[in-house]
Motif scaffolding. Structure first.
Motif, mmCIF file in Angstrom:
data_model
loop_
_atom_site.group_PDB
_atom_site.id
_atom_site.type_symbol
_atom_site.label_atom_id
_atom_site.label_comp_id
_atom_site.label_asym_id
_atom_site.label_seq_id
_atom_site.Cartn_x
_atom_site.Cartn_y
_atom_site.Cartn_z
ATOM 1 N N HIS A 83 0.829 -1.205 0.000
ATOM 2 C CA HIS A 83 0.000 0.000 0.000
ATOM 3 C C HIS A 83 0.866 1.259 0.000
ATOM 4 N N ARG A 84 1.887 1.272 0.840
ATOM 5 C CA ARG A 84 2.746 2.466 0.926
ATOM 6 C C ARG A 84 3.509 2.694 -0.376
ATOM 7 N N LEU A 85 3.958 1.622 -1.004
ATOM 8 C CA LEU A 85 4.680 1.771 -2.273
ATOM 9 C C LEU A 85 3.735 2.162 -3.406
ATOM 10 N N LYS A 86 2.483 1.681 -3.334
ATOM 11 C CA LYS A 86 1.488 2.094 -4.326
ATOM 12 C C LYS A 86 1.233 3.588 -4.242
ATOM 13 N N GLU A 87 1.201 4.112 -3.017
ATOM 14 C CA GLU A 87 0.933 5.539 -2.826
ATOM 15 C C GLU A 87 1.996 6.400 -3.503
ATOM 16 N N ILE A 88 3.269 6.030 -3.330
ATOM 17 C CA ILE A 88 4.317 6.825 -3.972
ATOM 18 C C ILE A 88 4.302 6.610 -5.481
ATOM 19 N N ASP A 89 3.918 5.400 -5.918
ATOM 20 C CA ASP A 89 3.785 5.158 -7.359
ATOM 21 C C ASP A 89 2.704 6.038 -7.970
ATOM 22 N N GLU A 90 1.613 6.253 -7.232
ATOM 23 C CA GLU A 90 0.534 7.115 -7.726
ATOM 24 C C GLU A 90 1.013 8.544 -7.891
ATOM 25 N N VAL A 91 1.837 9.011 -6.950
ATOM 26 C CA VAL A 91 2.395 10.364 -7.053
ATOM 27 C C VAL A 91 3.310 10.452 -8.279
ATOM 28 N N ILE A 92 4.156 9.431 -8.463
ATOM 29 C CA ILE A 92 5.058 9.409 -9.617
ATOM 30 C C ILE A 92 4.247 9.407 -10.913
ATOM 31 N N GLU A 93 3.191 8.604 -10.955
ATOM 32 C CA GLU A 93 2.366 8.519 -12.158
ATOM 33 C C GLU A 93 1.692 9.854 -12.459
ATOM 34 N N ASN A 94 1.242 10.560 -11.423
ATOM 35 C CA ASN A 94 0.632 11.877 -11.623
ATOM 36 C C ASN A 94 1.641 12.871 -12.171
ATOM 37 N N ARG A 95 2.884 12.790 -11.685
ATOM 38 C CA ARG A 95 3.923 13.687 -12.196
ATOM 39 C C ARG A 95 4.229 13.367 -13.658
ATOM 40 N N LYS A 96 4.221 12.081 -14.009
ATOM 41 C CA LYS A 96 4.463 11.686 -15.400
ATOM 42 C C LYS A 96 3.356 12.214 -16.309
ATOM 43 N N LYS A 97 2.117 12.153 -15.834
ATOM 44 C CA LYS A 97 1.002 12.690 -16.619
ATOM 45 C C LYS A 97 1.133 14.205 -16.779
ATOM 46 N N GLU A 98 1.597 14.862 -15.715
ATOM 47 C CA GLU A 98 1.820 16.307 -15.783
ATOM 48 C C GLU A 98 2.896 16.631 -16.825
ATOM 49 N N LYS A 99 3.956 15.825 -16.833
ATOM 50 C CA LYS A 99 5.011 16.021 -17.827
ATOM 51 C C LYS A 99 4.473 15.824 -19.244
ATOM 52 N N GLU A 100 3.693 14.755 -19.448
ATOM 53 C CA GLU A 100 3.114 14.499 -20.768
ATOM 54 C C GLU A 100 2.220 15.647 -21.220
ATOM 55 N N HIS A 101 1.467 16.221 -20.267
ATOM 56 C CA HIS A 101 0.599 17.356 -20.580
ATOM 57 C C HIS A 101 1.436 18.560 -21.026
ATOM 58 N N LEU A 102 2.527 18.824 -20.318
ATOM 59 C CA LEU A 102 3.407 19.943 -20.682
ATOM 60 C C LEU A 102 4.045 19.711 -22.053
ATOM 61 N N ILE A 103 4.404 18.469 -22.353
ATOM 62 C CA ILE A 103 4.992 18.153 -23.660
ATOM 63 C C ILE A 103 3.983 18.409 -24.771
ATOM 64 N N ARG A 104 2.704 18.063 -24.519
ATOM 65 C CA ARG A 104 1.665 18.338 -25.516
ATOM 66 C C ARG A 104 1.473 19.838 -25.720
ATOM 67 N N ILE A 105 1.518 20.593 -24.612
ATOM 68 C CA ILE A 105 1.406 22.058 -24.714
ATOM 69 C C ILE A 105 2.560 22.611 -25.535
ATOM 70 N N LYS A 106 3.774 22.125 -25.255
ATOM 71 C CA LYS A 106 4.950 22.601 -25.986
ATOM 72 C C LYS A 106 4.820 22.310 -27.478
ATOM 73 N N LYS A 107 4.386 21.115 -27.820
ATOM 74 C CA LYS A 107 4.229 20.745 -29.231
ATOM 75 C C LYS A 107 3.244 21.683 -29.924
ATOM 76 N N LYS A 108 2.121 21.951 -29.256
ATOM 77 C CA LYS A 108 1.118 22.850 -29.843
ATOM 78 C C LYS A 108 1.670 24.248 -29.994
ATOM 79 N N MET A 109 2.395 24.720 -28.976
ATOM 80 C CA MET A 109 2.982 26.061 -29.048
ATOM 81 C C MET A 109 4.025 26.139 -30.154
ATOM 82 N N MET A 110 4.810 25.086 -30.353
ATOM 83 C CA MET A 110 5.771 25.067 -31.455
ATOM 84 C C MET A 110 5.057 25.127 -32.800
ATOM 85 N N ASP A 111 3.951 24.387 -32.924
ATOM 86 C CA ASP A 111 3.179 24.413 -34.169
ATOM 87 C C ASP A 111 2.693 25.821 -34.497
#
Length: 409
Positions: free
Chosen positions: A369-397
């Protein structure tokens, strides 16, 4: 930071690279080099010996910053700094652009010498090269052995060129997004380091209060814990690939996993299906890669047909997520159990004899359970990164074509 204003460009002109603001120039890449002969410098093989040494600019060093080897500088033209634009000239990833780092140009790289009289911003050219030139180069490499960049295509590639002030304003916006991406990347790396440290602690000290510990074949663990062979607490099923004639990508039949390629952070994502499954991993089973690379693990979120690159571990007397995290931690040891002269593989008997700790089931679940909790935080940060990458791609376009214009207010 200067205040910037944005407005939509109405008048666009079509080019091979797409529509571009009519107020901009569209030039060939060779137009910004000092000249054809001296504008491209090819790297050389690393040179050993005595003398001042610099990092040798391999792709790994440029991507990760990890210095694996150093070289003596024999030609000042090969010295690279952070304001140099580099291109991977040959190899499987030929055509990829990099920003320079302090070091010596490697034999697979080239660097560009730009004409200082041209009104160009280095960072703007880097962003344009990544967006407009890199996709063309990577799709047009030539060579029967080692693929390499087609020089003529490189030199004649088109890039847009706005006034210098607008180049700098565009760079300011894109760099701000890059800075945000870097912050999130560093957060992910920090969280992953914390997770590794917690796994070391949890699997040797537990999460409940323990006063006495004992030494075992797998290290120091609480006195109340057991050590057992994996085969005694789980059923191991080695994968077997069905006939290739039964494969499809239309979702017909059972999801089919051939190996690690379909693994995610926790659960796999299938790309193929089979109408004749031979070996099946049940929901909740731990999936493990048994052929190179050995030791990667996932958890089956549905029934899967597994190919010979995987094995399924159906838990009997152990929590599946506890086992998942423990095997993840022990990946290096699992690799050491593998054998094979052509490619590494781990046998069923090695998995069955692999030793694991067995705390009481309540503590297993709490550790997971404790390791799942930190994995969820890591996964949320990865999604945040992916969102920023999509924003960057659109801004470059929008910004690198002048469809949205930008200037200081």
């Amino acid at each position: 930071m200067n205040k910037l204003c944005f407005y939509k460009e109405i008048k666009l002109i079509p080019f091979q690279i797409g529509e571009v603001s009519q107020e901009w120039k569209v030039i060939q890449f060779k137009d910004i080099l000092i000249n054809k002969k001296n504008g491209i410098i090819k790297g050389k093989k690393t040179i050993k010996g005595y003398g001042e040494k610099y990092p040798y600019l391999t792709v790994e060093y440029l991507r990760t910053g990890n210095v694996k080897e150093k070289s003596i500088l024999v030609d000042k033209r090969l010295l690279v700094n952070q304001k140099d634009l580099l291109l991977l000239w040959d190899g499987s990833n030929a055509g990829e652009f990099f920003k320079g780092k302090t070091g010596i140009l490697s034999s697979t790289m080239i660097k560009f010498v730009f004409d200082e009289k041209k009104n160009i911003d280095f960072d703007f050219i880097f962003y344009c090269a990544k967006k407009f030139v890199q996709p063309i180069l990577k799709n047009s490499t030539k060579g029967t052995g080692i693929p390499h960049v087609d020089k003529n295509i490189l030199l004649n590639s088109l890039i847009p060129l706005p006034p210098l002030a607008e180049q700098k304003a565009i760079v300011q916006v894109l760099k701000d997004i890059d800075d945000l991406i870097e912050i999130v990347e560093n957060q992910i790396k920090t969280l992953q380091r914390i997770k590794r440290a917690l796994m070391e602690k949890y699997f040797s000290e537990g999460v409940f209060e323990h006063k006495e510990f004992r030494k075992t074949k797998i290290g120091r663990i609480p006195k109340e814990w057991e050590v057992n062979k994996l085969g005694n607490v789980a059923k191991i099923i080695m994968g077997q690939s069905p006939p290739s004639t039964t494969y499809n990508t239309q979702g017909i039949g059972m999801p089919f996993l051939q190996g690690k390629a379909e693994f995610g952070n926790v659960h796999p994502s299938e790309t193929k299906y089979t109408t004749k499954p031979l070996k099946i991993a049940k929901i909740g089973s731990v999936l493990i890669s048994v052929r190179a690379p050995v030791g990667d693990v996932n958890i089956a979120d549905k029934e899967y047909c597994i190919g010979r690159g995987l094995a399924s571990i159906k838990v009997l007397k152990v929590d599946n997520f506890f086992l998942f995290y423990f095997l993840h931690k022990e990946r290096t040891k699992l690799q050491q159990c593998s054998c094979g002269s052509t490619f590494q593989a781990i046998k069923k008997e090695h998995l069955e004899n692999f030793l694991i700790p067995l705390p009481p089931i309540e503590e297993q679940k709490e550790i997971a359970h404790r390791l799942k909790e930190i994995d969820e935080v890591i996964e949320n940060r990865k999604k945040e990164k992916e969102h920023l990458i999509r924003i960057k791609k659109k801004m470059m376009d929008l910004l690198l074509t002048g469809k949205v214009r930008i200037m200081e207010c």
